[in-house]
Write an enzyme that holds these catalytic residues in place. Structure first.
Site, PDB file in Angstrom:
ATOM      1  N   SER A   1       6.090   0.860  -1.200  1.00 28.05           N
ATOM      2  CA  SER A   1       6.072  -0.385  -1.964  1.00 28.05           C
ATOM      3  C   SER A   1       6.092  -0.072  -3.449  1.00 28.05           C
ATOM      4  O   SER A   1       5.628   0.997  -3.875  1.00 28.05           O
ATOM      5  CB  SER A   1       4.805  -1.189  -1.626  1.00 28.05           C
TER       6      SER A   1
ATOM      7  N   TYR B   1      -4.498  -2.001  -1.078  1.00 27.20           N
ATOM      8  CA  TYR B   1      -3.114  -1.910  -0.616  1.00 27.20           C
ATOM      9  C   TYR B   1      -2.328  -0.902  -1.450  1.00 27.20           C
ATOM     10  O   TYR B   1      -1.603  -0.063  -0.902  1.00 27.20           O
ATOM     11  CB  TYR B   1      -2.450  -3.285  -0.684  1.00 27.20           C
TER      12      TYR B   1
END
Length: 270
Positions: A150, A163
């Site tokens: 990501s 995250y």
């Protein structure tokens, strides 16, 4: 001798295993692989949904496609899955590690039980799946491993601490793995998308407002999937999307104070 990953430019009849294939990017990548004639192995926890995805893959590819329920946070399930696929379906030539989840929450309020599960799924599950699969790829000296990371692993923003930490870990692991597996004919690609219009945000954003706030910036999962599959058979090391976020990442590295400002203001829509 032709490098192993270059042998995968033609995916017809090749076995491709995708985790997190029941929805979102994993589902779309499965369809793109099917369009290339691959034998698609769909993996996730929701078997009913996986069977639907596998059925669509069969119609697209005119090849067999499979659905296996697996929880990537449980290592022995991963090992059994890989051995079963290798023994009954065929050699795994492409591995796409897409399984993962996130939660937008302030670090001081974060439920540590969820934090531990996030690391087990996003990081350890990916590492276990990669190792068990790559051991077989190494024997054949060919393969392609695609790890869905990501942009959050390159430039963290508020309410993404845990995250982002998992995705930073995926990037670090993948960067070292790439160097180790290159002599064995195995390519390692990291995919670093910004926000993508998927069910990911059903869990990550309890307010349900985040996708609305970034509607002009959110990526189409079908377009991302096409770009991902296009890299198979090449030595490409990273796929960063969208382009302006990659530019922001470079600014973040060169000018960290400016990077902090951008991450905490313009790119902070949570």
């Amino acid at each position: 001798m032709t490098k192993g990953y270059q042998q995968l430019k033609n995916l017809t009849g090749k076995v491709a295993l995708i985790t997190g294939a029941s929805s979102g990017m994993g589902e779309q990548i499965a369809y793109e692989l099917a369009k290339k004639g691959a034998i698609v192995v769909c993996c996730a926890r929701r078997l009913d949904r996986l069977e639907e995805v596998a059925a669509i893959c069969r119609k697209i590819s005119h090849q067999e496609a499979y659905a296996f329920a697996v929880d990537v946070s449980v290592p022995n399930q991963i090992e059994k899955l890989v051995e079963k696929v290798e023994a009954t379906i065929g050699p795994i030539d492409v591995l796409v590690n897409d399984a993962g989840f996130g939660l937008m929450e302030k670090a001081l309020d974060f439920d540590m039980t969820i934090a531990e599960r996030m690391f087990r799924v996003n990081v350890l599950g990916l590492i276990y799946m990669t190792k068990y699969t790559a051991l077989h790829m190494a024997e054949r000296k060919r393969g392609a491993i695609i790890n869905i990371a990501s942009m959050a692993g390159k430039m963290a923003t508020p309410k993404s601490s845990v995250y982002s930490a998992t995705k930073f870990a995926v990037l670090g692991y993948s960067n070292a793995l790439r160097l180790e597996l290159k002599p064995l004919g195995i390519s390692v690609l990291t995919v670093n998308p910004g926000p993508v219009r998927t069910d990911f945000f059903n869990i990550a954003d309890e307010s349900g407002k985040y996708l609305e706030s970034i509607s002009n910036m959110a990526l189409n999962p079908e377009i991302v999937a096409k770009k991902v599959v296009k890299t198979i058979g090449t030595a490409k090391r990273e796929l960063n999307l969208p382009g302006y976020m990659e530019v922001a990442h470079h600014l973040y590295q060169m000018c960290p104070y400016l990077g902090d400002y951008l991450a905490g203001s313009i790119f902070n829509k949570k």
